[in-house]
Design an enzyme around this catalytic site. Structure first.
Site, PDB file in Angstrom:
ATOM      1  N   ALA A   1       5.635  -7.208  -1.156  1.00  0.00           N
ATOM      2  CA  ALA A   1       4.390  -7.811  -1.634  1.00  0.00           C
ATOM      3  C   ALA A   1       4.553  -8.198  -3.108  1.00  0.00           C
ATOM      4  O   ALA A   1       5.212  -7.495  -3.883  1.00  0.00           O
ATOM      5  CB  ALA A   1       3.240  -6.831  -1.464  1.00  0.00           C
ATOM      6  N   SER A   2       3.922  -9.304  -3.486  1.00  0.00           N
ATOM      7  CA  SER A   2       4.142  -9.870  -4.827  1.00  0.00           C
ATOM      8  C   SER A   2       3.608  -8.989  -5.953  1.00  0.00           C
ATOM      9  O   SER A   2       3.970  -9.189  -7.112  1.00  0.00           O
ATOM     10  CB  SER A   2       3.476 -11.244  -4.917  1.00  0.00           C
ATOM     11  OG  SER A   2       4.058 -12.098  -3.968  1.00  0.00           O
TER      12      SER A   2
ATOM     13  N   ASN B   1       0.808  -1.239   0.000  1.00  0.00           N
ATOM     14  CA  ASN B   1       0.000   0.000   0.000  1.00  0.00           C
ATOM     15  C   ASN B   1       0.836   1.282   0.000  1.00  0.00           C
ATOM     16  O   ASN B   1       0.412   2.288  -0.551  1.00  0.00           O
ATOM     17  CB  ASN B   1      -1.059  -0.007   1.105  1.00  0.00           C
ATOM     18  CG  ASN B   1      -0.491  -0.117   2.486  1.00  0.00           C
ATOM     19  OD1 ASN B   1       0.671  -0.485   2.671  1.00  0.00           O
ATOM     20  ND2 ASN B   1      -1.296   0.203   3.482  1.00  0.00           N
TER      21      ASN B   1
ATOM     22  N   GLY C   1       1.562  -5.715   7.565  1.00  0.00           N
ATOM     23  CA  GLY C   1       0.589  -6.390   6.711  1.00  0.00           C
ATOM     24  C   GLY C   1      -0.620  -6.827   7.508  1.00  0.00           C
ATOM     25  O   GLY C   1      -0.961  -6.236   8.530  1.00  0.00           O
TER      26      GLY C   1
ATOM     27  N   GLU D   1       3.398  -4.703  12.480  1.00  0.00           N
ATOM     28  CA  GLU D   1       2.517  -3.550  12.216  1.00  0.00           C
ATOM     29  C   GLU D   1       1.362  -4.082  11.381  1.00  0.00           C
ATOM     30  O   GLU D   1       1.505  -4.275  10.180  1.00  0.00           O
ATOM     31  CB  GLU D   1       3.268  -2.464  11.427  1.00  0.00           C
ATOM     32  CG  GLU D   1       4.466  -1.880  12.128  1.00  0.00           C
ATOM     33  CD  GLU D   1       4.088  -0.956  13.278  1.00  0.00           C
ATOM     34  OE1 GLU D   1       2.882  -0.740  13.529  1.00  0.00           O
ATOM     35  OE2 GLU D   1       4.999  -0.467  13.943  1.00  0.00           O
ATOM     36  N   LEU D   2       0.231  -4.324  12.022  1.00  0.00           N
ATOM     37  CA  LEU D   2      -0.855  -5.021  11.319  1.00  0.00           C
ATOM     38  C   LEU D   2      -2.008  -4.074  10.992  1.00  0.00           C
ATOM     39  O   LEU D   2      -1.811  -2.878  10.873  1.00  0.00           O
ATOM     40  CB  LEU D   2      -1.293  -6.225  12.150  1.00  0.00           C
ATOM     41  CG  LEU D   2      -0.133  -7.143  12.571  1.00  0.00           C
ATOM     42  CD1 LEU D   2      -0.634  -8.317  13.379  1.00  0.00           C
ATOM     43  CD2 LEU D   2       0.669  -7.610  11.366  1.00  0.00           C
TER      44      LEU D   2
ATOM     45  N   CYS E   1      -3.574   1.582   6.731  1.00  0.00           N
ATOM     46  CA  CYS E   1      -3.858   0.966   8.026  1.00  0.00           C
ATOM     47  C   CYS E   1      -4.375   1.995   9.025  1.00  0.00           C
ATOM     48  O   CYS E   1      -5.209   1.688   9.863  1.00  0.00           O
ATOM     49  CB  CYS E   1      -2.592   0.296   8.554  1.00  0.00           C
ATOM     50  SG  CYS E   1      -1.171   1.389   8.538  1.00  0.00           S
TER      51      CYS E   1
HETATM   52  P1  NAP Z   1      -0.668  -9.210   3.557  1.00  0.00           P
HETATM   53  O1  NAP Z   1      -1.426 -10.071   2.649  1.00  0.00           O
HETATM   54  O2  NAP Z   1      -0.493  -9.607   4.956  1.00  0.00           O
HETATM   55  O3  NAP Z   1       0.750  -8.961   2.850  1.00  0.00           O
HETATM   56  C1  NAP Z   1       1.764  -8.239   3.466  1.00  0.00           C
HETATM   57  C2  NAP Z   1       3.097  -8.929   3.199  1.00  0.00           C
HETATM   58  O4  NAP Z   1       3.113 -10.186   3.882  1.00  0.00           O
HETATM   59  C3  NAP Z   1       3.339  -9.250   1.734  1.00  0.00           C
HETATM   60  O5  NAP Z   1       4.698  -9.138   1.445  1.00  0.00           O
HETATM   61  C4  NAP Z   1       2.892 -10.707   1.641  1.00  0.00           C
HETATM   62  O6  NAP Z   1       3.470 -11.383   0.575  1.00  0.00           O
HETATM   63  C5  NAP Z   1       3.371 -11.236   2.962  1.00  0.00           C
HETATM   64  N1  NAP Z   1       2.659 -12.407   3.440  1.00  0.00           N
HETATM   65  C6  NAP Z   1       1.360 -12.715   3.290  1.00  0.00           C
HETATM   66  N2  NAP Z   1       1.074 -13.864   3.948  1.00  0.00           N
HETATM   67  C7  NAP Z   1       2.236 -14.289   4.514  1.00  0.00           C
HETATM   68  C8  NAP Z   1       2.588 -15.406   5.314  1.00  0.00           C
HETATM   69  N3  NAP Z   1       1.694 -16.316   5.688  1.00  0.00           N
HETATM   70  N4  NAP Z   1       3.865 -15.535   5.716  1.00  0.00           N
HETATM   71  C9  NAP Z   1       4.787 -14.630   5.385  1.00  0.00           C
HETATM   72  N5  NAP Z   1       4.505 -13.531   4.618  1.00  0.00           N
HETATM   73  C10 NAP Z   1       3.244 -13.362   4.196  1.00  0.00           C
HETATM   74  O7  NAP Z   1      -1.245  -7.744   3.635  1.00  0.00           O
HETATM   75  P2  NAP Z   1      -2.120  -6.996   2.565  1.00  0.00           P
HETATM   76  O8  NAP Z   1      -3.511  -7.468   2.732  1.00  0.00           O
HETATM   77  O9  NAP Z   1      -1.508  -7.055   1.233  1.00  0.00           O
HETATM   78  O10 NAP Z   1      -1.921  -5.511   3.117  1.00  0.00           O
HETATM   79  C11 NAP Z   1      -2.884  -4.850   3.791  1.00  0.00           C
HETATM   80  C12 NAP Z   1      -2.835  -5.053   5.285  1.00  0.00           C
HETATM   81  O11 NAP Z   1      -1.647  -4.452   5.804  1.00  0.00           O
HETATM   82  C13 NAP Z   1      -3.973  -4.360   5.975  1.00  0.00           C
HETATM   83  O12 NAP Z   1      -4.481  -5.140   7.007  1.00  0.00           O
HETATM   84  C14 NAP Z   1      -3.324  -3.099   6.529  1.00  0.00           C
HETATM   85  O13 NAP Z   1      -4.023  -2.513   7.590  1.00  0.00           O
HETATM   86  C15 NAP Z   1      -1.987  -3.607   6.903  1.00  0.00           C
HETATM   87  N6  NAP Z   1      -1.023  -2.508   7.025  1.00  0.00           N
HETATM   88  C16 NAP Z   1      -0.574  -2.176   8.260  1.00  0.00           C
HETATM   89  C17 NAP Z   1       0.298  -1.118   8.416  1.00  0.00           C
HETATM   90  C18 NAP Z   1       0.810  -0.727   9.779  1.00  0.00           C
HETATM   91  O14 NAP Z   1       1.804  -0.023   9.821  1.00  0.00           O
HETATM   92  N7  NAP Z   1       0.209  -1.152  10.847  1.00  0.00           N
HETATM   93  C19 NAP Z   1       0.702  -0.400   7.300  1.00  0.00           C
HETATM   94  C20 NAP Z   1       0.224  -0.771   6.065  1.00  0.00           C
HETATM   95  C21 NAP Z   1      -0.650  -1.843   5.932  1.00  0.00           C
HETATM   96  P3  NAP Z   1       2.641 -11.714  -0.778  1.00  0.00           P
HETATM   97  O15 NAP Z   1       2.305 -10.409  -1.390  1.00  0.00           O
HETATM   98  O16 NAP Z   1       3.605 -12.499  -1.576  1.00  0.00           O
HETATM   99  O17 NAP Z   1       1.436 -12.486  -0.336  1.00  0.00           O
END
Ligand code: NAP
Length: 458
Positions: free
Chosen positions: A160-161, A135, A210, A232-233, A266
């Protein structure tokens, strides 16, 4: 498994890149390990010089990089360019503040511990793995990399991919600026390959930004290997409006808080909790402004809301809205898919949500706002805290008692009064509850990936 740039504005695949082989991953970890040793022996001044050179590269390429971000994940171009500039600013900040943040701290009276001298010092941990989301393809990475490298750590990035071109730009950025080879490298791997990297003895810690499921998985693996993790979720931040507030200003800021980054932030205000006395005024103003937003091609300067970054992200958002509609909620505006190619969703405001609607608990990662009517301040606080997340929060009031009440009562990593949540390099950033643990930014964020060593001398 290949990674790809799929333009969310058109749905077209722009570039497919092969993932790294196991041998390539091994060689990059080895390089990072060697770089970590080399970095330990460098001075703050040397690292600052390289960090400033890296910031210069970002500034020089701000427009091109901005376009790349917009093509890969769809945010309006002005926001993409601002992200590049913000990243360069943070690099300069850590270039000039790290020595002070990580300075030795002597114990004032060492005789209390029977020593002639006692002090603490911060040392780098070594190689740190960063698993990052799409993002903010640049900012999320830089806010980890700048403090980590300035502390003398090396970094590995699993991005992220769907943002491989941003990942490849970051792969060479620090080396181009002068850092030793391998100081910061990208691993083009899938989420399933992360476990092996965390398990590697040369990798000392991991940070993930993520979703909650990804965070849970990475934290479990880190725990299995007794390694430090920062998470940071997600968030479902409350944005509270009370009668003493400037309601018009609150409504205008609420729109920005909700639709910034096409609603995929987020720390976006996601649940708007409004006191009964000003609810109707706020709801009318907020819904009208959300309805008037310019939705379209994010490369056009007049566009305020672009597409969602992925087709699956839009599908998830759509399902949340349909669940609310079926549960009897009122859609004040939006709730539709615009007739455009790509993965757009209309800015949406939903009111009268029953407690069992998914939107009450789940994060809406897109331009969808939910509106709640609060009987009084206590009811507003109850609604604000009735979530499993605890990232940030905002409260609008001009009453000092109310201000104190909400600052103390909100279960969140931050409270913004009469404003919207923004990340600043000078302020710690992070959440509680299922929004994760640990902090980024400021001095505390840099110290997360340091060994705080105590020294005692007879
Ligand atoms: P996501 O699916 O969790 O992906 C984030 C990263 O984690 C990507 O590089 C992804 O790789 C990797 N990933 C996914 N599943 C994994 C696993 N089981 N093991 C290891 N790595 C894994 O997150 P998203 O849905 O794309 O992003 C949005 C989320 O991020 C939202 O919930 C948002 O609130 C949160 N976020 C939080 C913050 C903060 O600072 N708190 C900031 C920004 C975003 P792949 O792309 O290869 O799947």
């Amino acid at each position: 498994m290949p990674v790809a740039t799929v333009n969310p504005t058109t749905g077209k695949t722009e570039m497919i890149i092969e993932s790294h082989s196991a041998a390539e991953v091994e060689s990059r970890i080895a390089e990072a390990d060697a770089a970590a040793l080399a970095l330990r022996a460098t001075t703050f001044a040397q690292r600052a010089e390289w960090m400033l050179a890296a910031a210069e590269i970002l500034d020089d390429q701000a427009l091109g990089l901005g376009e790349l971000i917009t093509v890969e994940m769809g945010k309006p171009i002005a926001q993409s360019v601002a992200e590049v500039e913000k990243s360069a600013k943070a690099m300069r900040y850590y270039a000039s503040h790290s020595e002070e943040f990580l300075a030795d701290a002597p114990l004032e009276d060492p005789s209390t511990v029977g020593a002639s001298q006692a002090w603490t010092r911060y040392e780098p941990l070594g190689v740190v793995l960063a698993v990052m989301p799409w993002n903010y393809p640049l900012w999320q990475v830089i806010r980890f990399a700048a403090p980590a490298l300035m502390a003398g750590n090396a970094g590995l990035l699993k991005h992220a991919s769907n943002v491989p071109q941003a990942a490849l730009f970051l792969d060479t950025l620090f080396e181009r600026a002068g850092f030793p080879k391998g100081s910061f490298r990208t691993l083009l791997i899938g989420g399933g390959d992360v476990a092996g990297v965390i398990a590697d003895d040369r990798v000392k810690a991991v940070t993930l930004t993520g979703s909650e499921p990804a965070g849970r998985s990475v934290a479990q693996i880190a725990a299995d290997h007794v390694k430090k993790a920062v998470l940071e979720l997600g968030g479902s931040d409350p944005f509270i409006v009370l009668p003493s507030a400037d309601v018009k200003a609150a409504a205008a800021t609420a729109v920005r808080a909700r639709i910034n980054n096409n609603g995929q932030s987020c720390i976006a205000g996601k649940r708007f909790i409004v006191h009964d006395a000003v609810y109707d005024e706020f709801a009318a103003e907020f819904a009208a402004q959300m309805a008037a937003l310019a939705v379209g091609d994010p490369l056009l300067p007049e566009t305020q809301v672009g597409p969602l970054a992925t087709e699956s992200g839009r599908q998830e958002l759509l399902e949340l809205v349909e669940d609310a509609r079926a549960a009897g909620a009122t859609i004040l505006t939006g709730g539709t898919v615009p007739d455009l190619p790509g993965w757009f969703y209309a800015p949406t405001v939903i009111a009268d949500l029953p407690d069992d609607a998914r939107l009450v608990q789940e994060e809406a990662f897109g331009p969808v706002a939910s509106l709640y009517r609060a009987r009084d301040a206590a009811d507003a606080l109850r609604i604000a805290n009735q979530t499993t997340f605890g990232l940030s929060s905002a409260v609008w009031t001009n009453d000092p008692d109310e201000e104190r009440y909400f600052i103390a009562g909100l279960d969140a990593g931050a409270v913004f009064v009469n404003g919207m949540t923004v990340s600043y390099q000078e302020l710690p950033f992070g959440g509680i509850k299922r929004s994760g643990f640990g902090r980024e930014l400021a001095a505390v964020g840099q110290r997360e990936f340091c060994n705080l060593k105590t020294v005692w001398k007879a």
